[in-house]
Design a protein around this motif. Structure first.
Motif, mmCIF file in Angstrom:
data_model
loop_
_atom_site.group_PDB
_atom_site.id
_atom_site.type_symbol
_atom_site.label_atom_id
_atom_site.label_comp_id
_atom_site.label_asym_id
_atom_site.label_seq_id
_atom_site.Cartn_x
_atom_site.Cartn_y
_atom_site.Cartn_z
ATOM 1 N N ALA A 34 -5.550 -7.030 4.688
ATOM 2 C CA ALA A 34 -5.841 -8.433 4.404
ATOM 3 C C ALA A 34 -5.605 -8.722 2.931
ATOM 4 N N GLU A 35 -5.454 -10.004 2.597
ATOM 5 C CA GLU A 35 -5.307 -10.408 1.194
ATOM 6 C C GLU A 35 -6.664 -10.482 0.506
ATOM 7 N N GLU A 36 -7.700 -10.855 1.256
ATOM 8 C CA GLU A 36 -9.059 -10.898 0.723
ATOM 9 C C GLU A 36 -10.010 -10.294 1.742
ATOM 10 N N GLN A 37 -11.083 -9.680 1.239
ATOM 11 C CA GLN A 37 -12.074 -9.048 2.110
ATOM 12 C C GLN A 37 -13.483 -9.399 1.637
ATOM 13 N N ILE A 38 -14.398 -9.416 2.579
ATOM 14 C CA ILE A 38 -15.823 -9.464 2.255
ATOM 15 C C ILE A 38 -16.370 -8.065 2.486
ATOM 16 N N LEU A 39 -16.893 -7.456 1.416
ATOM 17 C CA LEU A 39 -17.376 -6.085 1.491
ATOM 18 C C LEU A 39 -18.875 -6.013 1.251
ATOM 19 N N PRO A 40 -19.560 -5.101 1.926
ATOM 20 C CA PRO A 40 -20.934 -4.797 1.520
ATOM 21 C C PRO A 40 -20.904 -4.254 0.089
ATOM 22 N N ARG A 232 0.522 11.021 -4.835
ATOM 23 C CA ARG A 232 1.900 10.684 -4.491
ATOM 24 C C ARG A 232 1.940 9.367 -3.716
ATOM 25 N N VAL A 233 2.172 8.278 -4.430
ATOM 26 C CA VAL A 233 2.379 6.989 -3.770
ATOM 27 C C VAL A 233 3.879 6.901 -3.500
ATOM 28 N N ASN A 234 4.289 7.526 -2.427
ATOM 29 C CA ASN A 234 5.721 7.654 -2.136
ATOM 30 C C ASN A 234 6.307 6.439 -1.439
ATOM 31 N N HIS A 235 5.445 5.580 -0.910
ATOM 32 C CA HIS A 235 5.956 4.442 -0.146
ATOM 33 C C HIS A 235 5.080 3.213 -0.376
ATOM 34 N N LYS A 236 5.722 2.077 -0.652
ATOM 35 C CA LYS A 236 5.032 0.797 -0.754
ATOM 36 C C LYS A 236 5.729 -0.193 0.174
ATOM 37 N N TYR A 237 4.941 -0.926 0.937
ATOM 38 C CA TYR A 237 5.476 -1.947 1.834
ATOM 39 C C TYR A 237 4.739 -3.256 1.581
ATOM 40 N N PRO A 238 5.422 -4.394 1.704
ATOM 41 C CA PRO A 238 4.688 -5.658 1.730
ATOM 42 C C PRO A 238 3.745 -5.657 2.930
ATOM 43 N N LEU A 239 2.604 -6.290 2.794
ATOM 44 C CA LEU A 239 1.642 -6.341 3.898
ATOM 45 C C LEU A 239 2.281 -6.906 5.169
ATOM 46 N N SER A 240 3.219 -7.825 4.999
ATOM 47 C CA SER A 240 3.876 -8.432 6.166
ATOM 48 C C SER A 240 4.731 -7.426 6.935
ATOM 49 N N GLN A 241 5.043 -6.279 6.324
ATOM 50 C CA GLN A 241 5.863 -5.262 6.992
ATOM 51 C C GLN A 241 5.023 -4.070 7.450
ATOM 52 N N VAL A 242 3.759 -4.315 7.739
ATOM 53 C CA VAL A 242 2.871 -3.227 8.143
ATOM 54 C C VAL A 242 3.360 -2.544 9.422
ATOM 55 N N GLY A 243 3.996 -3.302 10.301
ATOM 56 C CA GLY A 243 4.528 -2.702 11.533
ATOM 57 C C GLY A 243 5.570 -1.649 11.240
ATOM 58 N N GLN A 244 6.445 -1.940 10.279
ATOM 59 C CA GLN A 244 7.471 -0.971 9.893
ATOM 60 C C GLN A 244 6.841 0.254 9.254
ATOM 61 N N ALA A 245 5.794 0.028 8.472
ATOM 62 C CA ALA A 245 5.088 1.150 7.831
ATOM 63 C C ALA A 245 4.514 2.092 8.884
ATOM 64 N N VAL A 259 1.124 2.578 0.553
ATOM 65 C CA VAL A 259 0.292 1.464 0.091
ATOM 66 C C VAL A 259 0.912 0.156 0.554
ATOM 67 N N LEU A 260 0.084 -0.702 1.122
ATOM 68 C CA LEU A 260 0.506 -2.046 1.515
ATOM 69 C C LEU A 260 0.129 -3.031 0.409
ATOM 70 N N ILE A 261 1.090 -3.830 -0.021
ATOM 71 C CA ILE A 261 0.858 -4.795 -1.104
ATOM 72 C C ILE A 261 0.877 -6.198 -0.507
ATOM 73 N N PRO A 262 -0.208 -6.978 -0.619
ATOM 74 C CA PRO A 262 -0.189 -8.349 -0.106
ATOM 75 C C PRO A 262 1.000 -9.133 -0.666
ATOM 76 N N ASP A 263 1.669 -9.865 0.201
ATOM 77 C CA ASP A 263 2.892 -10.564 -0.188
ATOM 78 C C ASP A 263 2.651 -11.552 -1.325
ATOM 79 N N ALA A 264 1.492 -12.155 -1.346
ATOM 80 C CA ALA A 264 1.195 -13.152 -2.379
ATOM 81 C C ALA A 264 1.085 -12.521 -3.758
#
Length: 264
Positions: A34-40, A232-245, A259-264
């Motif tokens: 997600a782009e934003e989360q509510i966490l305890p 080793r952060v060997n792979h970064k994907y836009p969050l929108s490409q989580v399926g490919q990841a 690591v997934l990076i939010p598109d925004a």
């Protein structure tokens, strides 16, 4: 189940963090895509300025897992011999580095030659390509028939029985996942014959108390800062490409952390 980001708001009475702080979490809630989360508030841990937030996102859950594996489930010390399956994976890479730093002899298994090179770089003294040779025979050869003190099995059905066979008397079999499928029930005769110990640890249970969560995360971040652990952060994907990841992960096209990076 792990993420890092900047605090943009806090609830009433929260004292563990403030707006603008960089924090990370691992475990629950299961809502990191997600782009934003509510966490305890009690699950958010501070990320030191020396740690890049992308590294924090990549390392926290896997780092906490590695910490409990080498420091608490089985306390790795000089003279121990450890077996690490999936040695080039996100958790395996950290376990190999940490166990090596603690003075253990590290034997790692991987699926191909490229991952064997990485496992060597990450502290494995011996690397076994399990698709090319029988890892049980090779482990017993390396250890002169004695076996290993502990086997960290993050593969599951394909390696589980063999992992038990690799252990020495009173050895520890620690299961940390099963991407190859659920393992068959452990043979009572095998356990009894060697007086083996078996456990399936949970990061959530080991860090249920905030003091334990903070202590473990501080040790992880400290070891990253000191260079004991290389993330080793060997792979970064836009969050929108989580399926490919996920597809790449399932088809073993990845190594280290994703690591997934939010598109925004």
């Amino acid at each position: 189940m792990e993420a890092a980001g900047v605090v943009i708001a806090v609830g009433p009475g929260v004292t563990t963090c403030k707006v603008g702080d960089v924090v990370a979490y691992a475990g629950y809630p299961v809502s990191a895509y997600a782009e934003e989360q509510i966490l305890p508030a009690d699950r958010a841990v501070p990320v030191p300025p020396s740690i890049d937030p992308i590294v924090a996102a990549a390392v926290l859950f896997k780092g906490l897992t590695a910490e409990l594996l080498v420091r608490r489930c089985f306390k790795v010390e000089p003279g121990h011999t450890v077996l690490v399956h999936a040695a080039a994976g996100g958790v395996g890479s950290l376990v190999c580095q940490w166990a090596n730093a603690l003075g253990a002899t590290v034997i790692g298994t991987v699926s191909n030659k490229a991952k064997a090179v990485q496992a060597k770089e990450d502290g494995c003294h011996h690397v076994i390509i399990y698709k090319e040779e029988n890892f049980v025979d090779r482990v017993m050869e390396i250890t002169s028939g004695e076996g290993v003190d502990v086997a960290y099995d993050g593969v599951g059905k394909e390696t589980f029985e063999g992992s038990a066979a690799c252990l020495k008397f009173r050895g520890y079999l620690i299961s940390i996942g099963g991407p190859s499928g659920s393992a068959d029930p452990l043979s009572f005769k095998l356990v009894a014959a060697k007086s083996l110990y078996f456990t399936i640890p949970s990061v959530m249970l080991y860090t249920e108390k905030r003091k334990d969560l903070l202590a473990a995360s501080e040790e992880v971040f400290s070891n990253v800062t000191k260079g004991v652990l290389r993330v080793r952060v060997n792979h970064k994907y836009p969050l929108s490409q989580v399926g490919q990841a996920h597809s790449d992960l399932e088809n073993r096209k990845t190594s280290g952390s994703i690591v997934l990076i939010p598109d925004a």
